[in-house]
Design an enzyme around this catalytic site. Structure first.
Site, short mmCIF file in Angstrom:
data_model
loop_
_atom_site.label_atom_id
_atom_site.label_comp_id
_atom_site.label_asym_id
_atom_site.label_seq_id
_atom_site.Cartn_x
_atom_site.Cartn_y
_atom_site.Cartn_z
N GLU A 1 -5.42 -8.04 -3.24
CA GLU A 1 -5.34 -6.59 -3.10
C GLU A 1 -5.22 -5.97 -4.48
O GLU A 1 -4.11 -5.84 -5.02
CB GLU A 1 -4.11 -6.22 -2.26
CG GLU A 1 -4.15 -6.79 -0.86
CD GLU A 1 -3.30 -5.96 0.09
OE1 GLU A 1 -3.88 -5.26 0.91
OE2 GLU A 1 -2.08 -5.99 -0.04
N HIS B 1 3.60 -8.05 -1.78
CA HIS B 1 2.71 -6.89 -1.63
C HIS B 1 2.84 -6.02 -2.88
O HIS B 1 3.91 -5.92 -3.48
CB HIS B 1 3.08 -6.08 -0.38
CG HIS B 1 2.13 -4.95 -0.13
ND1 HIS B 1 2.30 -3.72 -0.71
CD2 HIS B 1 0.98 -4.90 0.57
CE1 HIS B 1 1.29 -2.94 -0.35
NE2 HIS B 1 0.47 -3.63 0.43
P1 PGA Z 1 -4.79 0.60 2.35
O1 PGA Z 1 -3.56 -0.40 2.25
O2 PGA Z 1 -5.85 -0.06 3.20
O3 PGA Z 1 -4.24 1.83 3.03
O4 PGA Z 1 -5.29 0.87 0.98
C1 PGA Z 1 -3.76 -1.74 1.94
C2 PGA Z 1 -2.44 -2.44 1.74
O5 PGA Z 1 -1.54 -1.91 1.11
O6 PGA Z 1 -2.30 -3.59 2.20
#
Ligand code: PGA
Length: 353
Positions: free
Chosen positions: A176, A104
């Protein structure tokens, strides 16, 4: 409709203690009974380590029924050892956890984890039979240097080094973009996300061949009720990985229901009128196998054919709605106009997958 799996999940980060987590997943799994049964939905929640045991216990039946999976936010790759403060695969297995999220953005950028470390963890997680969710994404600086694709490819190539084709059924990827995550994040547009998902899918295909195409790629980074519907209908987006907007079970339920409704209406209407154009384009471009790369901009579809000789440029120009075709080095640009380009592109992607 059942054949396509759609993924919805959330990482609770360092929010919600044990009690709150149990309440949340209980509410969420109850809500899941109301979701459209035409879809094959993969729901997962990734709580803090301390909430894992009770979370698994609370939804034991739903886990067995495949309604939900519970995941850990990180994992040390070693079975045991002198790693104070770490949690091993065996410990997670003992709790009955099904999924492990690795890499992550906050682990990479706050805890300074490297691609090589993610790779060790990925191999360990797969070896122990966990569904392994590897998160990747470029920083804003990398995006501004225009090296997002290279960064994503690097993260995949190192992160998945040594993974065998046999293990792929347990592998999921989350894209992401670092600049899109969290309270100061700017959500990626659906078009940008889809374009990067196409890059990821292409790289997975290069790494693993045909089976690589079956690895689900989820989008995460400020997913919210406004953009979820735009993202979920994109051809290269297999699911949504939601942070803040999912941390209230009622809100997450609404977001999922709405997204499912959007998929249904999009597949039942809209897209079909573009099927004809997309089918003809694929045919005149020399067929599915001749399309090396496919992207689009505001008005044009951009294609790199594998063999230019197989294309029929004159026939492409005659397709209804095609305003022209021209080439820049090895790339062909087919002018369609801003009103339909995205729909035709989406339909081409759907037909190619
Ligand atoms: P967020 O988080 O939707 O609050 O931007 C996404 C994540 O960190 O997986």
């Amino acid at each position: 409709m059942k054949e396509k799996k759609i993924y919805f999940g959330t990482n609770l980060k360092m929010y919600k203690g044990n009690r709150e987590t149990v309440k949340y997943i209980t509410e969420l799994t109850e809500a899941a009974t109301g979701w459209n049964s035409e879809f094959s939905i993969k729901l997962f929640v990734i709580p803090s380590y301390t909430a894992l045991k009770d979370a698994v216990e609370a939804v034991k039946v739903q886990i067995e029924q495949g309604i939900i999976a519970i995941g850990a936010q990180n994992m040390n790759p070693n079975d045991n050892g002198q790693y104070t403060g770490e949690i091993s695969p065996l410990m997670l297995k003992e709790l009955g956890v099904q999924l492990v999220m690795l890499g992550h953005s906050e682990r990479r950028h706050v805890m300074k984890e490297t691609d090589r470390e993610e790779n060790e963890k990925v191999l360990a997680a797969l070896k122990h039979g966990f569904t392994t969710l590897l998160c990747i994404g470029e920083t804003l600086e990398q995006k501004n240097y225009n090296i997002s694709d290279e960064v994503l490819r690097t993260q995949l190539k190192i992160g998945l080094h040594g993974v065998s084709a046999k293990q792929l059924s347990s592998l999921w990827i989350a894209y992401e973009p670092v600049w899109a995550i969290g309270t100061s994040g700017i959500p990626a547009t659906a078009e940008y996300a889809d374009e990067k998902h196409a890059v990821i899918k292409q790289c997975l295909f290069e790494l693993f061949g045909e089976v690589g195409k079956d690895i689900p790629v989820l989008y995460g980074g400020s997913v919210n009720p406004d953009n979820a519907n735009k993202l979920i209908v994109k051809p290269n987006i297999d699911g949504l990985f939601v942070g803040r907007s999912a941390w209230n079970a009622v809100d997450f339920d609404l977001l999922i229901k709405d997204a499912l409704k959007t998929i249904l209406t999009t597949t039942q209407s809209g897209i079909n009128e573009f099927t004809d154009i997309a089918t003809q384009l694929i045919d005149k471009l020399g067929g599915k196998g001749n399309i090396g790369a496919l992207t689009h901009c505001a008005t044009r579809i951009r294609v790199v054919p594998k063999n230019e000789g197989k294309m029929d440029k004159q026939a492409i120009e005659k397709i209804a709605n095609v305003k022209g075709i021209f080439s820049i080095t090895n790339q062909y640009q087919i002018i369609l106009g801003s009103d339909i380009v995205e729909k035709v592109y989406d339909e081409m992607q759907r037909l190619l997958n």
